[in-house]
Design a protein around this motif. Structure first.
Motif, PDB file in Angstrom:
ATOM      1  N   UNK A 108      -7.669  -0.792   8.010  1.00  0.00           N
ATOM      2  CA  UNK A 108      -8.942  -2.057   7.371  1.00  0.00           C
ATOM      3  C   UNK A 108      -7.989  -2.747   7.344  1.00  0.00           C
ATOM      4  N   UNK A 109      -6.571  -3.281   6.005  1.00  0.00           N
ATOM      5  CA  UNK A 109      -6.466  -4.278   5.776  1.00  0.00           C
ATOM      6  C   UNK A 109      -5.533  -5.068   7.337  1.00  0.00           C
ATOM      7  N   UNK A 157      -5.360   5.422   5.557  1.00  0.00           N
ATOM      8  CA  UNK A 157      -6.993   4.881   4.851  1.00  0.00           C
ATOM      9  C   UNK A 157      -6.912   3.483   4.530  1.00  0.00           C
ATOM     10  N   UNK A 158      -6.165   3.306   3.463  1.00  0.00           N
ATOM     11  CA  UNK A 158      -6.094   2.113   3.175  1.00  0.00           C
ATOM     12  C   UNK A 158      -5.618   1.420   3.961  1.00  0.00           C
ATOM     13  N   UNK A 184      -3.426   9.286   2.497  1.00  0.00           N
ATOM     14  CA  UNK A 184      -4.419   8.071   2.496  1.00  0.00           C
ATOM     15  C   UNK A 184      -3.841   6.777   2.456  1.00  0.00           C
ATOM     16  N   UNK A 220       3.003   6.316  -5.397  1.00  0.00           N
ATOM     17  CA  UNK A 220       2.734   7.093  -6.770  1.00  0.00           C
ATOM     18  C   UNK A 220       2.023   8.132  -7.123  1.00  0.00           C
ATOM     19  N   UNK A 221       1.312   7.901  -5.864  1.00  0.00           N
ATOM     20  CA  UNK A 221       0.409   9.530  -5.828  1.00  0.00           C
ATOM     21  C   UNK A 221       1.001  10.573  -4.993  1.00  0.00           C
ATOM     22  N   UNK A 279       0.754  -1.090  -0.049  1.00  0.00           N
ATOM     23  CA  UNK A 279       0.133  -0.266  -0.276  1.00  0.00           C
ATOM     24  C   UNK A 279       0.862   1.086  -0.095  1.00  0.00           C
ATOM     25  N   UNK A 306       1.122   2.721  -3.495  1.00  0.00           N
ATOM     26  CA  UNK A 306       0.318   2.684  -4.277  1.00  0.00           C
ATOM     27  C   UNK A 306      -0.013   4.177  -3.156  1.00  0.00           C
ATOM     28  N   UNK A 313       0.324  12.339  -1.685  1.00  0.00           N
ATOM     29  CA  UNK A 313      -1.138  12.078  -0.795  1.00  0.00           C
ATOM     30  C   UNK A 313      -1.271  10.788   0.094  1.00  0.00           C
TER      31      UNK A 313
END
Lengths: 245, 227
Positions: B172-173, B168-169, B165, B158-159, B152, B155, B162
């Motif tokens: 939960x995982x 938040x990602x 983020x 890559x942005x 993550x 991921x 941010x």
């Protein structure tokens, strides 16, 4: 459709979706009639049972919506041609799914307060649903990260597939963490005939609503993409002109 | 070069960067210790602290994981190092494993410090019978967290810009790891009269988690960072 498409007003509806929209309205009215007036009170939960007719259909459809997102993500990644249509349906379905899941959680908490006396229990199904909700909010946030359409599509498709890995693990571990379980009333057959029929009406009405929303939303997304492309083309042309001058 | 050789080179590079910059030792470790002290302020009860100590250790580990992951990918994106690796045709599964390995090494140090902090601050003790479960949990949970964090983190990296983020990602995982590691550690420490043998099924969950996200990450990482 034959004239200049840029200046023409383009609605997201077609004849089919207009008829579908009418059917949705009729279905919801029918559901209101059966759910609020014609169906009987429950012996134990009294009139509180009526939340069921919204709670259960939205929950089922939210799960369906996330399955559609997963399937469309595979569809995008599967073929080398990388059709963006898959990606847009995946995104539209996830958006609708998040809204439905939000409704499920809110109605579920209200119902829980009425029938169990508490808004929340750390039951595995509730907890998994809450995690699913947060996971797809994250998915929608990733869709907004920017980049080209294909970057967005690939990134979010991979994320949707990772969610397929995540959800069973979360469900399994929470279930093991707190084994107590609320039984599904539908599977037990506690509902009488008219209640069952009302639930069925709700399911049909909300399914039609889901299809209608996804169709519109994915068309709106296609237009968003088109506007972004045109903006890019215009900016490129401007720069080129500057270079020539 | 084999994937494993790439992984070793990437991991060695990451650890060398960390060793020279001392960000982990000078910033992340004090942060983690601070979180442990803050928990004591929030709970304000010695018995309660001892009872929930295993959960607090892993919760502090999750928060620190977020910081470590941000750091691991800030190093890569600052000068376009990740792009350079991709352009050079380095296999992405190798990069994934290497970064996960370096992250796991840093996490392992951090978790050890957190555990010692729990023993010192929260009056927890490690009974001799629980050492096996505790070590197994430590290894499996660290591997799982490192794999998911790298996946993550890539991921979100890559942005650019941010970073908000990532929590938040990621949170939960990693919930299954928090549940599994907490329960296994409770069993190992004998919290609430749990027996060490009760920890092994939870270790199984952690090992499964690490295996699933290790394999999934090695496959998916390429498409996540390949922009």
């Amino acid at each position: 459709m034959t004239t200049d498409t840029r200046s023409e007003r383009r609605p997201t509806s077609t004849t089919f979706t207009r008829w579908l929209g009418a059917a949705v309205l009729a279905g919801l009215a029918w559901l209101a009639l059966f759910g609020l007036v014609l169906s009987p009170n429950d012996r134990v939960q009294k009139t509180g049972v009526r939340i069921l007719y919204i709670h259960v259909p939205t929950a089922w459809l939210a799960y369906l919506a996330f399955i559609v997102t997963g399937v469309c993500s595979v569809g995008y990644l599967w073929k080398r041609s990388r059709n963006l249509q898959w990606d847009r349906v995946a995104g539209a379905s996830a958006e609708v799914g998040v809204v439905f899941m939000g409704i499920t959680l809110v109605t579920g908490m209200l119902w829980g307060k009425i029938s169990w006396g508490t808004y929340w229990t750390w039951d595995s199904r509730l907890t998994t649903t809450a995690f699913l909700f947060v996971t797809y909010i994250g998915y929608l946030a990733v869709r907004d990260l920017g980049g080209t359409h294909h970057q967005r599509a690939r990134r979010s498709a991979v994320l949707a597939l990772l969610a397929v890995l995540e959800v069973p693990l979360v469900h399994f571990s929470v279930k093991w963490w707190r084994p107590l379980h609320q039984q599904e009333s539908v599977a037990e057959g506690k509902l009488n005939g008219l209640m069952m029929f009302t639930l069925f009406v709700g399911l049909v009405a909300f399914t039609l609503l889901y299809v209608w929303l996804v169709l519109h939303r994915q068309r709106a997304m296609a237009m968003d993409d088109m506007v972004a492309d045109q903006g890019l083309d215009a900016a490129l042309a401007e720069r080129r002109e500057e270079a020539v001058r | 070069m084999s994937t494993w050789q790439i992984a070793r080179l990437v991991a060695a590079k990451d650890l060398r960067v960390e060793w020279r910059s001392r960000v982990v030792t000078n910033q992340v470790l004090p942060f983690a210790a601070l979180v442990m002290v803050m928990f004591a302020f929030a709970l304000d009860n010695d018995q309660a602290l001892t009872r929930v100590a295993p959960g607090l250790v892993w919760l502090a580990a999750m928060f620190s994981l977020l910081v470590l992951v941000q750091r691991a990918f800030a190093v890569e994106t600052a000068d376009g190092a990740l792009d350079a690796l991709k352009v050079a045709g380095v296999r992405s599964s190798g990069i994934f494993l290497g970064k996960a390995l370096a992250l796991a090494a840093q996490l392992a140090v951090l978790e050890a410090v957190l555990l010692v902090a729990a023993i010192l601050l929260y009056r927890t003790e490690v009974p001799a019978g629980g050492v096996g479960v505790l070590l197994a949990t430590y290894v499996a949970a660290t591997a799982g967290l490192a794999f998911v964090g790298t996946l993550y983190g890539g991921l979100a990296a890559g942005a650019r810009g941010r970073e908000t983020l990532l929590p938040l990602l990621l949170l939960p995982v990693v919930a299954p790891v928090l549940i599994g590691a907490t329960r296994a550690t409770e069993a190992a420490l004998g919290t609430n009269d749990a027996m060490p043998s009760e920890g092994w099924p939870w270790f199984g969950l952690l090992a499964l988690f690490a295996a699933v996200f290790g394999a999934g990450g090695a496959l998916a990482f390429g498409s996540l960072i390949d922009d």
